[in-house]
Design a protein around this motif. Structure first.
Motif, PDB file in Angstrom:
ATOM      1  N   ALA A  85       0.837  -1.198   0.000  1.00 37.68           N
ATOM      2  CA  ALA A  85       0.000   0.000   0.000  1.00 37.68           C
ATOM      3  C   ALA A  85       0.869   1.244   0.000  1.00 37.68           C
ATOM      4  CB  ALA A  85      -0.923   0.012   1.212  1.00 37.68           C
ATOM      5  N   GLU A  86       0.208   2.390  -0.139  1.00 35.71           N
ATOM      6  CA  GLU A  86       0.845   3.693   0.019  1.00 35.71           C
ATOM      7  C   GLU A  86       0.343   4.302   1.317  1.00 35.71           C
ATOM      8  OE1 GLU A  86       3.035   5.334  -2.115  1.00 35.71           O
ATOM      9  OE2 GLU A  86       3.169   3.426  -3.175  1.00 35.71           O
ATOM     10  N   LEU A  87       1.271   4.777   2.133  1.00 35.62           N
ATOM     11  CA  LEU A  87       0.919   5.370   3.420  1.00 35.62           C
ATOM     12  C   LEU A  87       1.161   6.871   3.368  1.00 35.62           C
ATOM     13  CD1 LEU A  87       0.259   5.204   6.471  1.00 35.62           C
ATOM     14  CD2 LEU A  87       2.678   4.757   6.867  1.00 35.62           C
ATOM     15  N   PRO A  88       0.132   7.703   3.602  1.00 41.66           N
ATOM     16  CA  PRO A  88       0.340   9.159   3.643  1.00 41.66           C
ATOM     17  C   PRO A  88       1.044   9.563   4.932  1.00 41.66           C
ATOM     18  CG  PRO A  88      -1.945   8.611   4.146  1.00 41.66           C
ATOM     19  CD  PRO A  88      -1.280   7.321   3.794  1.00 41.66           C
ATOM     20  N   VAL A  89       2.310   9.991   4.812  1.00 42.88           N
ATOM     21  CA  VAL A  89       3.078  10.353   6.007  1.00 42.88           C
ATOM     22  C   VAL A  89       3.136  11.860   6.231  1.00 42.88           C
ATOM     23  CG1 VAL A  89       4.458   8.257   6.064  1.00 42.88           C
ATOM     24  CG2 VAL A  89       5.217  10.179   4.659  1.00 42.88           C
ATOM     25  N   THR A  90       2.816  12.655   5.209  1.00 43.55           N
ATOM     26  CA  THR A  90       2.630  14.096   5.354  1.00 43.55           C
ATOM     27  C   THR A  90       1.469  14.479   4.443  1.00 43.55           C
ATOM     28  OG1 THR A  90       4.036  14.837   3.519  1.00 43.55           O
ATOM     29  CG2 THR A  90       5.143  14.370   5.618  1.00 43.55           C
ATOM     30  N   ASP A  91       1.127  15.750   4.447  1.00 47.79           N
ATOM     31  CA  ASP A  91       0.046  16.222   3.588  1.00 47.79           C
ATOM     32  C   ASP A  91       0.397  16.064   2.113  1.00 47.79           C
ATOM     33  OD1 ASP A  91      -1.481  16.891   5.754  1.00 47.79           O
ATOM     34  OD2 ASP A  91      -0.887  19.006   5.770  1.00 47.79           O
ATOM     35  N   VAL A  92       1.681  16.011   1.803  1.00 44.27           N
ATOM     36  CA  VAL A  92       2.078  16.001   0.390  1.00 44.27           C
ATOM     37  C   VAL A  92       2.927  14.797   0.019  1.00 44.27           C
ATOM     38  CG1 VAL A  92       1.985  18.510   0.205  1.00 44.27           C
ATOM     39  CG2 VAL A  92       4.118  17.415   0.916  1.00 44.27           C
ATOM     40  N   ARG A  93       3.119  13.875   0.943  1.00 41.88           N
ATOM     41  CA  ARG A  93       4.023  12.767   0.653  1.00 41.88           C
ATOM     42  C   ARG A  93       3.467  11.443   1.136  1.00 41.88           C
ATOM     43  NH1 ARG A  93       9.356  10.803   3.473  1.00 41.88           N
ATOM     44  NH2 ARG A  93      10.180   9.455   1.856  1.00 41.88           N
ATOM     45  N   ASN A  94       3.514  10.444   0.262  1.00 39.45           N
ATOM     46  CA  ASN A  94       3.219   9.060   0.615  1.00 39.45           C
ATOM     47  C   ASN A  94       4.501   8.258   0.566  1.00 39.45           C
ATOM     48  OD1 ASN A  94       0.545   9.804   0.651  1.00 39.45           O
ATOM     49  ND2 ASN A  94       0.014   8.787  -1.261  1.00 39.45           N
ATOM     50  N   VAL A  95       4.557   7.184   1.347  1.00 35.52           N
ATOM     51  CA  VAL A  95       5.643   6.220   1.213  1.00 35.52           C
ATOM     52  C   VAL A  95       5.016   4.848   0.980  1.00 35.52           C
ATOM     53  CG1 VAL A  95       7.300   7.481   2.638  1.00 35.52           C
ATOM     54  CG2 VAL A  95       5.785   5.799   3.706  1.00 35.52           C
ATOM     55  N   GLY A  96       5.688   4.040   0.192  1.00 33.61           N
ATOM     56  CA  GLY A  96       5.221   2.683  -0.016  1.00 33.61           C
ATOM     57  C   GLY A  96       5.519   1.827   1.201  1.00 33.61           C
ATOM     58  N   VAL A  97       4.543   1.034   1.608  1.00 33.87           N
ATOM     59  CA  VAL A  97       4.741   0.124   2.736  1.00 33.87           C
ATOM     60  C   VAL A  97       4.329  -1.284   2.324  1.00 33.87           C
ATOM     61  CG1 VAL A  97       4.477   1.877   4.533  1.00 33.87           C
ATOM     62  CG2 VAL A  97       2.460   0.640   3.713  1.00 33.87           C
ATOM     63  N   THR A  98       5.042  -2.233   2.873  1.00 38.25           N
ATOM     64  CA  THR A  98       4.717  -3.646   2.720  1.00 38.25           C
ATOM     65  C   THR A  98       4.524  -4.185   4.119  1.00 38.25           C
ATOM     66  OG1 THR A  98       6.166  -3.737   0.784  1.00 38.25           O
ATOM     67  CG2 THR A  98       5.490  -5.829   1.753  1.00 38.25           C
ATOM     68  N   TYR A  99       3.428  -4.862   4.376  1.00 44.34           N
ATOM     69  CA  TYR A  99       3.135  -5.245   5.751  1.00 44.34           C
ATOM     70  C   TYR A  99       2.393  -6.574   5.784  1.00 44.34           C
ATOM     71  CZ  TYR A  99      -1.701  -3.901   4.968  1.00 44.34           C
ATOM     72  OH  TYR A  99      -2.972  -3.844   4.475  1.00 44.34           O
ATOM     73  N   TYR A 100       2.373  -7.159   6.964  1.00 46.05           N
ATOM     74  CA  TYR A 100       1.557  -8.348   7.192  1.00 46.05           C
ATOM     75  C   TYR A 100       1.297  -8.480   8.679  1.00 46.05           C
ATOM     76  CZ  TYR A 100      -0.687 -12.492   5.306  1.00 46.05           C
ATOM     77  OH  TYR A 100      -1.625 -13.387   4.879  1.00 46.05           O
ATOM     78  N   ASN A 101       0.215  -9.183   9.004  1.00 46.03           N
ATOM     79  CA  ASN A 101      -0.184  -9.281  10.409  1.00 46.03           C
ATOM     80  C   ASN A 101      -0.514 -10.725  10.766  1.00 46.03           C
ATOM     81  OD1 ASN A 101      -2.791  -9.088   8.878  1.00 46.03           O
ATOM     82  ND2 ASN A 101      -3.583  -9.431  10.939  1.00 46.03           N
ATOM     83  N   GLY A 102      -0.735 -10.955  12.030  1.00 45.50           N
ATOM     84  CA  GLY A 102      -1.184 -12.255  12.502  1.00 45.50           C
ATOM     85  C   GLY A 102      -2.094 -12.089  13.702  1.00 45.50           C
ATOM     86  N   ARG A 103      -2.980 -13.068  13.905  1.00 40.92           N
ATOM     87  CA  ARG A 103      -3.922 -13.003  15.034  1.00 40.92           C
ATOM     88  C   ARG A 103      -4.234 -14.425  15.463  1.00 40.92           C
ATOM     89  NH1 ARG A 103      -8.892  -9.375  13.821  1.00 40.92           N
ATOM     90  NH2 ARG A 103      -8.896 -10.712  11.988  1.00 40.92           N
ATOM     91  N   LEU A 104      -4.067 -14.706  16.750  1.00 45.17           N
ATOM     92  CA  LEU A 104      -4.309 -16.062  17.252  1.00 45.17           C
ATOM     93  C   LEU A 104      -4.637 -16.023  18.744  1.00 45.17           C
ATOM     94  CD1 LEU A 104      -4.199 -19.158  16.622  1.00 45.17           C
ATOM     95  CD2 LEU A 104      -1.793 -19.086  17.319  1.00 45.17           C
ATOM     96  N   ILE A 105      -5.916 -16.126  19.082  1.00 47.65           N
ATOM     97  CA  ILE A 105      -6.402 -16.279  20.465  1.00 47.65           C
ATOM     98  C   ILE A 105      -5.706 -15.316  21.424  1.00 47.65           C
ATOM     99  CG2 ILE A 105      -7.033 -17.950  22.262  1.00 47.65           C
ATOM    100  CD1 ILE A 105      -6.569 -20.174  20.302  1.00 47.65           C
ATOM    101  N   GLY A 106      -5.886 -14.029  21.189  1.00 46.18           N
ATOM    102  CA  GLY A 106      -5.338 -13.012  22.087  1.00 46.18           C
ATOM    103  C   GLY A 106      -4.025 -12.424  21.616  1.00 46.18           C
ATOM    104  N   TYR A 107      -3.285 -13.148  20.797  1.00 52.63           N
ATOM    105  CA  TYR A 107      -2.022 -12.652  20.258  1.00 52.63           C
ATOM    106  C   TYR A 107      -2.264 -11.896  18.953  1.00 52.63           C
ATOM    107  CZ  TYR A 107       0.275 -16.158  23.287  1.00 52.63           C
ATOM    108  OH  TYR A 107       0.713 -16.912  24.341  1.00 52.63           O
ATOM    109  N   LEU A 108      -1.543 -10.798  18.786  1.00 54.49           N
ATOM    110  CA  LEU A 108      -1.551 -10.063  17.532  1.00 54.49           C
ATOM    111  C   LEU A 108      -0.113  -9.710  17.163  1.00 54.49           C
ATOM    112  CD1 LEU A 108      -4.538  -7.710  18.317  1.00 54.49           C
ATOM    113  CD2 LEU A 108      -4.452  -9.191  16.325  1.00 54.49           C
ATOM    114  N   SER A 109       0.190  -9.772  15.883  1.00 58.10           N
ATOM    115  CA  SER A 109       1.527  -9.398  15.417  1.00 58.10           C
ATOM    116  C   SER A 109       1.392  -8.570  14.157  1.00 58.10           C
ATOM    117  CB  SER A 109       2.364 -10.651  15.129  1.00 58.10           C
ATOM    118  OG  SER A 109       1.780 -11.426  14.094  1.00 58.10           O
TER     119      SER A 109
END
Length: 364
Positions: free
Chosen positions: A299-323
């Protein structure tokens, strides 16, 4: 998926801006931008009642490395920065990297079908689902929650390797392979079996030799082998109370949500991905395709009013744990957040967006 994330992150940043204003320091006491950022993050963590660890790095510099304890339960066990956490579905990113390595080596082909890859997996759609479909979660194979009785721990506890495979074979496709997206643990469970069959060793050993050992990820392992000393999972109920519920028969999550790790180890993994040590150019083009990624989101993340940075991310979720891991390649930045008291996926994204904006939001 990409545009939805951009909108969510933009909304998050607006909300977090309010938090920062509320935490503004007294004008009579000059404070640095770093101090103000730290105050804003502390305020957000306190508001979320966050428990877990956070790490931010830029290249070889560690910008933040911290354990936070919210004591969600009376006599709750605290965490340190070295505490291990189940990383749940972040496991999929590692599994995908192993499969793509086998593709690079010519041992697998993305257009091979399940019928070719796992001939003992007896399902009517075996000739239609390809390796690519599995990696992209576009096979149409249902998620674990469609397994009858899945939320009954006694049902999970009773599964053997053989009976679990028999159960998976009874699941019917949700749609024709390739036609749509459906997140499914079954896809990555099958991918681990494919690694077993084509790597010349088992999934765990291949993971160890190809990624864990080369990156010196000494605190990383499998939940069904390396569960000692992990953070306790405080599952939050609808009434705000917490309870500890064990992860039953964790080998069922092999290849899909089974790994344990620490913030430091995941930081090493993140930089290895950014530095091109994990994926070949061809593999990276597949894994980070914004429309059909493989165990990552782009995705593209807006970090200022005039600038985005590309981000690559992933998450996890398992019975109370989040990553969550967020890579900011153009800034050589990595953000790792590990949580053990059900703080919520949207809040994890909110926190990551705040940290990315504060640490990687400078001008080009």
């Amino acid at each position: 998926m990409k545009h939805r994330l951009i909108a969510a992150l933009a909304a998050t940043l607006l909300a977090c801006g309010c938090t920062a204003e509320q935490a503004a320091p007294d004008a009579s006491a000059p404070r640095s931008a770093a101090d103000a950022n730290a105050d804003a993050v502390s305020a957000l963590l306190e508001e979320l009642e966050f428990s877990g660890t956070l790490l931010i790095s830029k290249g070889g510099d560690i910008l933040l490395r911290e354990a936070v304890n919210a004591a969600p339960m009376e006599d709750g066990e605290g965490v340190t920065i070295d505490t291990g956490f189940p990383i749940a579905s972040m496991t999929k990113s590692f599994t995908a990297a192993l499969v793509l390595k086998l593709v690079d080596e010519g041992k697998l082909d993305l257009d091979q079908t399940l019928a070719e890859l796992l001939p003992d997996f007896d399902v009517p759609y075996a000739g239609d689902v390809t390796l690519r479909h599995l990696l992209q979660n576009r096979s149409g194979i249902p998620h674990y929650i469609d397994i009858p009785g899945w939320f009954d721990n006694d049902v999970k506890r009773a599964f053997t390797d053989a009976s679990f495979m028999d159960t998976l074979e009874q699941l019917e496709l949700k749609f024709s392979p390739g036609r749509d997206y459906l997140y499914s643990n079954v896809n990555y469970y099958l991918l681990a079996l494919i690694v077993d069959r084509y790597s010349g060793t088992d999934y765990e050993t291949f993971l160890q030799t190809q990624i864990i050992d080369p990156l010196s990820m000494t605190a990383t392992g499998q939940l069904y082998r390396d569960a000692d000393g992990l953070a306790v999972n405080y599952l939050k109920n609808d009434d705000g109370s917490y309870e500890v519920i064990p992860v039953v028969n964790p080998v069922l999550f092999r290849g899909t949500a089974s790994m344990v790790s620490t913030a430091d180890d995941l930081n090493a993994w993140g930089h290895a991905v950014i530095d091109g040590k994990i994926y070949s150019d061809a593999a990276a083009a597949e894994a980070f395709n914004a429309d059909t990624p493989m165990a990552w989101s782009v995705a593209e993340l807006p970090v200022t009013d005039v600038r985005n940075v590309g981000v690559t991310y992933y998450n996890g979720r398992l019975i109370g744990y989040l990553s969550l891991i967020m890579l900011v390649p153009e800034e050589d930045g990595v953000i790792v957040i590990l949580n053990n008291n059900t703080v919520g996926y949207e809040n994890m994204i909110s926190l990551a967006a705040t940290l990315a904006t504060q640490n990687f939001g400078g001008e080009d």
